[in-house]
Enzyme design. Structure first.
Site, PDB file in Angstrom:
ATOM      1  CB  CYS A  67       5.691   4.641   6.875  1.00  0.00           C
ATOM      2  SG  CYS A  67       4.201   3.794   7.440  1.00  0.00           S
ATOM      3  CD  GLU A 114      -2.700   1.424   0.389  1.00  0.00           C
ATOM      4  OE1 GLU A 114      -3.404   0.490  -0.018  1.00  0.00           O
ATOM      5  OE2 GLU A 114      -2.748   2.584  -0.097  1.00  0.00           O
ATOM      6  CD  GLU A 142      -0.202   8.116   9.086  1.00  0.00           C
ATOM      7  OE1 GLU A 142      -0.110   9.067   9.877  1.00  0.00           O
ATOM      8  OE2 GLU A 142       0.297   7.001   9.299  1.00  0.00           O
ATOM      9  N   GLY A 199       9.657  12.047   9.325  1.00  0.00           N
ATOM     10  CA  GLY A 199       9.363  11.207  10.489  1.00  0.00           C
ATOM     11  C   GLY A 199       8.151  10.376  10.158  1.00  0.00           C
TER      12      GLY A 199
HETATM   13  N1  LIG Z   1       0.067   4.407   8.046  1.00  0.00           N
HETATM   14  C1  LIG Z   1       0.177   4.465   6.727  1.00  0.00           C
HETATM   15  O1  LIG Z   1      -0.079   5.510   6.129  1.00  0.00           O
HETATM   16  C2  LIG Z   1       0.631   3.287   5.939  1.00  0.00           C
HETATM   17  C3  LIG Z   1       1.048   2.122   6.548  1.00  0.00           C
HETATM   18  N2  LIG Z   1       1.557   1.091   5.804  1.00  0.00           N
HETATM   19  C4  LIG Z   1       1.962  -0.150   6.448  1.00  0.00           C
HETATM   20  O2  LIG Z   1       0.769  -0.758   6.948  1.00  0.00           O
HETATM   21  C5  LIG Z   1       1.023  -1.460   8.151  1.00  0.00           C
HETATM   22  C6  LIG Z   1       0.101  -0.942   9.243  1.00  0.00           C
HETATM   23  O3  LIG Z   1       0.427   0.400   9.489  1.00  0.00           O
HETATM   24  P1  LIG Z   1      -0.541   1.343  10.342  1.00  0.00           P
HETATM   25  O4  LIG Z   1      -1.945   1.155   9.916  1.00  0.00           O
HETATM   26  O5  LIG Z   1       0.054   2.699  10.261  1.00  0.00           O
HETATM   27  O6  LIG Z   1      -0.324   0.735  11.804  1.00  0.00           O
HETATM   28  P2  LIG Z   1      -1.235   0.901  13.096  1.00  0.00           P
HETATM   29  O7  LIG Z   1      -0.371   0.624  14.252  1.00  0.00           O
HETATM   30  O8  LIG Z   1      -2.011   2.173  13.011  1.00  0.00           O
HETATM   31  O9  LIG Z   1      -2.301  -0.292  12.957  1.00  0.00           O
HETATM   32  C7  LIG Z   1      -2.011  -1.641  13.105  1.00  0.00           C
HETATM   33  C8  LIG Z   1      -3.227  -2.326  13.731  1.00  0.00           C
HETATM   34  O10 LIG Z   1      -3.039  -3.731  13.731  1.00  0.00           O
HETATM   35  C9  LIG Z   1      -3.639  -4.254  14.911  1.00  0.00           C
HETATM   36  N3  LIG Z   1      -3.134  -5.596  15.178  1.00  0.00           N
HETATM   37  C10 LIG Z   1      -1.909  -5.953  15.662  1.00  0.00           C
HETATM   38  N4  LIG Z   1      -1.812  -7.281  15.738  1.00  0.00           N
HETATM   39  C11 LIG Z   1      -2.979  -7.786  15.281  1.00  0.00           C
HETATM   40  C12 LIG Z   1      -3.459  -9.101  15.089  1.00  0.00           C
HETATM   41  N5  LIG Z   1      -2.717 -10.185  15.361  1.00  0.00           N
HETATM   42  N6  LIG Z   1      -4.707  -9.258  14.601  1.00  0.00           N
HETATM   43  C13 LIG Z   1      -5.468  -8.178  14.305  1.00  0.00           C
HETATM   44  N7  LIG Z   1      -5.062  -6.920  14.458  1.00  0.00           N
HETATM   45  C14 LIG Z   1      -3.825  -6.718  14.935  1.00  0.00           C
HETATM   46  C15 LIG Z   1      -3.285  -3.228  15.960  1.00  0.00           C
HETATM   47  O11 LIG Z   1      -4.126  -3.326  17.103  1.00  0.00           O
HETATM   48  C16 LIG Z   1      -3.474  -1.934  15.177  1.00  0.00           C
HETATM   49  O12 LIG Z   1      -4.782  -1.412  15.319  1.00  0.00           O
HETATM   50  C17 LIG Z   1       2.526  -1.258   8.418  1.00  0.00           C
HETATM   51  O13 LIG Z   1       3.226  -2.331   7.858  1.00  0.00           O
HETATM   52  C18 LIG Z   1       2.843   0.021   7.669  1.00  0.00           C
HETATM   53  O14 LIG Z   1       4.195   0.088   7.317  1.00  0.00           O
HETATM   54  C19 LIG Z   1       1.629   1.154   4.445  1.00  0.00           C
HETATM   55  C20 LIG Z   1       1.216   2.265   3.779  1.00  0.00           C
HETATM   56  C21 LIG Z   1       0.664   3.416   4.467  1.00  0.00           C
HETATM   57  O1  LIG Z   2       4.455   3.619   3.848  1.00  0.00           O
HETATM   58  C1  LIG Z   2       3.793   4.517   4.305  1.00  0.00           C
HETATM   59  O2  LIG Z   2       3.206   4.458   5.369  1.00  0.00           O
HETATM   60  C2  LIG Z   2       3.633   5.795   3.565  1.00  0.00           C
HETATM   61  O3  LIG Z   2       4.770   6.649   3.895  1.00  0.00           O
HETATM   62  C3  LIG Z   2       4.722   7.934   3.307  1.00  0.00           C
HETATM   63  O4  LIG Z   2       3.557   8.636   3.712  1.00  0.00           O
HETATM   64  P1  LIG Z   2       3.422   9.381   5.120  1.00  0.00           P
HETATM   65  O5  LIG Z   2       4.279   8.714   6.130  1.00  0.00           O
HETATM   66  O6  LIG Z   2       1.973   9.509   5.371  1.00  0.00           O
HETATM   67  O7  LIG Z   2       4.009  10.843   4.948  1.00  0.00           O
HETATM   68  P2  LIG Z   2       4.701  11.703   3.792  1.00  0.00           P
HETATM   69  O8  LIG Z   2       3.719  12.624   3.233  1.00  0.00           O
HETATM   70  O9  LIG Z   2       5.435  10.834   2.868  1.00  0.00           O
HETATM   71  O10 LIG Z   2       5.738  12.549   4.660  1.00  0.00           O
HETATM   72  C4  LIG Z   2       6.766  11.869   5.380  1.00  0.00           C
HETATM   73  C5  LIG Z   2       7.635  12.826   6.125  1.00  0.00           C
HETATM   74  O11 LIG Z   2       8.464  13.555   5.215  1.00  0.00           O
HETATM   75  C6  LIG Z   2       8.460  14.920   5.561  1.00  0.00           C
HETATM   76  N1  LIG Z   2       8.701  15.709   4.325  1.00  0.00           N
HETATM   77  C7  LIG Z   2       7.938  15.514   3.224  1.00  0.00           C
HETATM   78  C8  LIG Z   2       8.177  16.224   2.073  1.00  0.00           C
HETATM   79  C9  LIG Z   2       9.237  17.138   2.035  1.00  0.00           C
HETATM   80  O12 LIG Z   2       9.507  17.799   1.017  1.00  0.00           O
HETATM   81  N2  LIG Z   2       9.987  17.308   3.136  1.00  0.00           N
HETATM   82  C10 LIG Z   2       9.753  16.616   4.294  1.00  0.00           C
HETATM   83  O13 LIG Z   2      10.469  16.784   5.294  1.00  0.00           O
HETATM   84  C11 LIG Z   2       7.093  15.155   6.184  1.00  0.00           C
HETATM   85  O14 LIG Z   2       7.102  16.287   7.013  1.00  0.00           O
HETATM   86  C12 LIG Z   2       6.916  13.875   6.962  1.00  0.00           C
HETATM   87  O15 LIG Z   2       7.551  13.964   8.221  1.00  0.00           O
HETATM   88  C13 LIG Z   2       4.661   7.786   1.793  1.00  0.00           C
HETATM   89  O16 LIG Z   2       4.541   9.074   1.195  1.00  0.00           O
HETATM   90  C14 LIG Z   2       3.469   6.913   1.374  1.00  0.00           C
HETATM   91  O17 LIG Z   2       3.470   6.724  -0.030  1.00  0.00           O
HETATM   92  C15 LIG Z   2       3.581   5.577   2.073  1.00  0.00           C
HETATM   93  O18 LIG Z   2       2.473   4.742   1.773  1.00  0.00           O
END
Ligand SMILES: NC(=O)C1=CN([C@@H]2O[C@H](COP(=O)(O)OP(=O)(O)OC[C@H]3O[C@@H](n4cnc5c(N)ncnc54)[C@H](O)[C@@H]3O)[C@@H](O)[C@H]2O)C=CC1
Ligand SMILES: O=C(O)[C@H]1O[C@H](OP(=O)(O)OP(=O)(O)OC[C@H]2O[C@@H](n3ccc(=O)[nH]c3=O)[C@H](O)[C@@H]2O)[C@H](O)[C@@H](O)[C@@H]1O
Length: 437
Positions: free
Chosen positions: A268, A156, A160, A265
């Site tokens: 991810c 994915e 955010e 930060g």
């Molecule tokens: N946050 C983002 O924007 C993105 C995240 N990812 C990836 O997606 C994954 C999830 O990230 P987030 O949603 O940010 O994490 P998060 O920490 O917000 O959510 C993870 C959820 O999984 C649940 N969980 C843990 N163990 C479980 C189990 N055994 N069964 C069911 N639920 C369980 C937790 O309670 C929690 O609600 C990570 O690998 C991250 O790198 C990828 C793209 C975007």
């Molecule tokens: O794997 C993930 O979870 C996601 O990580 C990032 O998304 P996100 O963490 O939501 O945030 P970004 O918009 O990428 O920003 C990341 C960080 O970079 C910083 N940033 C961004 C742009 C820039 O020019 N300079 C800079 O310092 C932001 O302030 C922030 O701290 C990626 O952009 C997504 O494509 C990916 O799915």
């Protein structure tokens, strides 16, 4: 979008990713059951309340629940009827290591496999190191005793703050599959998105896994690149903002992710680049690991640099100073404070003897849970009252519109460090502020 064949899908893990994915799947017309081990989260989601801040997602959640297409559970038993299961659990940095902690992914695949008799597809969406999908496929085969339950990886890329748009209209879909049957299921699940022209890349497991971490590593590298150049600019008297603008006009480079400042930060980019260099190191690719590690080093150095600019303005020490920190979230439009550069700087200033008061438009509750030692204010003016130094740490629009005429009467000393290059320096200097960025 035309309606796809109505499928029953499950989503395991309802965090930032899983909630957006579940609501998005319901919006595409599927029947969705979303599961999490966190009962509090599930209670909130069932009541159509988001456990976190994400623009537009609340409305999509409500629509899904009220249409009867989206429901939530804490029990794996309720998922057994679905044909496709999306695993969206966390893969944080493992304690004491740079590698990804895969225990939640392993648990989710194990729990699902124990309940599925097939035919079914378990789709990993969590970000994982190459090799994980293959291992999960073996685990599933062992537990189910056959091939009726298949595994695919569909990483994915949502951001955010833009989760709804990125879920419904992604830049691309990546399917890591081993059989035509798995690809067919994924194409059916995403049919409305594909019909709108979204490109699909079909690859093997390892490629799909690596696309994801490479994308995040590239974004991190771009930010650290401009921050490295910012250091050269400082040393030579050049100006990094027009430099970045000029670079960005080159189509091959592009303007995005060239914003110099406090650096990246979040939940991810930092952990993904660390997992990738840890993986490269394990593979004996020392030069690759060193290259990627430097992206992290430069990024972390930005926090020290912003801290140093503030220290200079205070005459060499934070001891006894009142500091107003504007921003706690790792970026605007989210309340996510995981590995937030803003909170790291605020905490470091406090550790050096300042009394820090933090304001953030939405991230105060999460920040307070993580850093209860800091003081929090519910408005910019309350945070700034009596301050010797203002640190601008997250690039919220609210902060961009700050007026020196409003802030000047409430602070004790007019010192501003703009950690995100957000303000117009001349405006602040004209109002008698010492301004550093
Ligand atoms: N946050 C983002 O924007 C993105 C995240 N990812 C990836 O997606 C994954 C999830 O990230 P987030 O949603 O940010 O994490 P998060 O920490 O917000 O959510 C993870 C959820 O999984 C649940 N969980 C843990 N163990 C479980 C189990 N055994 N069964 C069911 N639920 C369980 C937790 O309670 C929690 O609600 C990570 O690998 C991250 O790198 C990828 C793209 C975007
Ligand atoms: O794997 C993930 O979870 C996601 O990580 C990032 O998304 P996100 O963490 O939501 O945030 P970004 O918009 O990428 O920003 C990341 C960080 O970079 C910083 N940033 C961004 C742009 C820039 O020019 N300079 C800079 O310092 C932001 O302030 C922030 O701290 C990626 O952009 C997504 O494509 C990916 O799915």
């Amino acid at each position: 979008m035309s309606a796809p064949e109505r499928l029953t899908v499950s989503v395991v893990g309802t965090g930032y990713l899983g909630t957006a994915h579940a609501a998005g799947m319901a919006q595409l017309g599927h029947d969705v059951v979303a599961m999490d081990v966190d009962a509090e989260k599930i209670a909130l989601l069932s009541a159509c309340e988001l456990p976190f801040f994400e623009p537009g997602l609340g409305a999509l959640l409500r629509k899904g629940v009220e249409s009867g297409r989206l429901r939530f559970t804490t029990s794996y038993d309720d998922l057994a009827g679905a044909g496709a299961h999306f695993v969206c659990v966390g893969t944080p940095q493992a304690p004491g290591s740079c590698a990804a902690d895969l225990r939640w992914v392993e648990a989710a695949f194990g729990e699902l496999a124990a309940r599925l008799t097939g035919p079914a597809l378990i789709v990993g969406k969590s970000t994982v190191p190459a090799g994980t999908a293959r291992r999960m496929a073996e685990t599933v085969r062992r537990i189910t005793g056959g091939d009726r339950v298949e595994v695919a990886w569909n990483p994915e890329f949502l951001r955010e703050g833009h989760a709804v748009e990125d879920t419904l209209r992604p830049d691309r879909l990546v399917f890591g599959v081993e059989t035509p049957r798995a690809e067919k299921v994924l194409r059916e699940v995403y049919r409305p998105v594909i019909e709108e022209g979204c490109p699909v890349v079909v690859a093997d497991y390892a490629t799909a896994e690596l696309v994801k971490v490479s994308a995040n590593a590239f974004l991190a590298m771009k930010i650290s690149f401009i921050n490295a150049i910012a250091q050269v600019c400082e040393a030579t008297g050049a100006a990094v903002l027009p430099l970045a603008e000029a670079l960005g006009y080159d189509d091959r480079i592009g303007p995005r992710f060239l914003g110099p400042g406090l650096g990246f930060g979040g939940g991810c980019l930092p952990k993904d680049i660390r997992a990738l260099y840890s993986c490269a190191g394990d593979l004996g690719l020392d030069e690759v690991a060193a290259f990627l590690r430097q992206v992290d080093v430069i990024n972390l150095g930005r926090r020290d640099r912003v801290l140093a600019l503030g220290r200079d303005l205070l005459g060499g020490s934070y001891a006894g100073a009142r500091v107003c920190a504007l921003g706690a979230a790792f970026k605007p439009n989210t309340d996510d404070v995981r590995d937030s550069p803003a909170l790291a700087v605020a905490s470091a200033a406090q550790a050096e003897g300042a009394r820090v008061v933090v304001h953030d438009p939405v991230a105060v509750d999460g920040a307070r849970r993580l850093r209860p030692d800091l003081v929090y204010a519910d408005s910019i003016l309350t945070a700034a009252r009596g301050a010797d130094l203002v640190l601008l740490l997250t690039d919220w629009t609210e902060f961009e519109n700050l007026d020196p005429a409003v802030l000047s009467p409430v602070v004790r000393r007019r010192n501003m460090v703009d950690g995100r290059n957000l303000l117009i320096p001349a405006r602040w200097r004209a109002a008698g502020w010492a301004y550093r960025a």
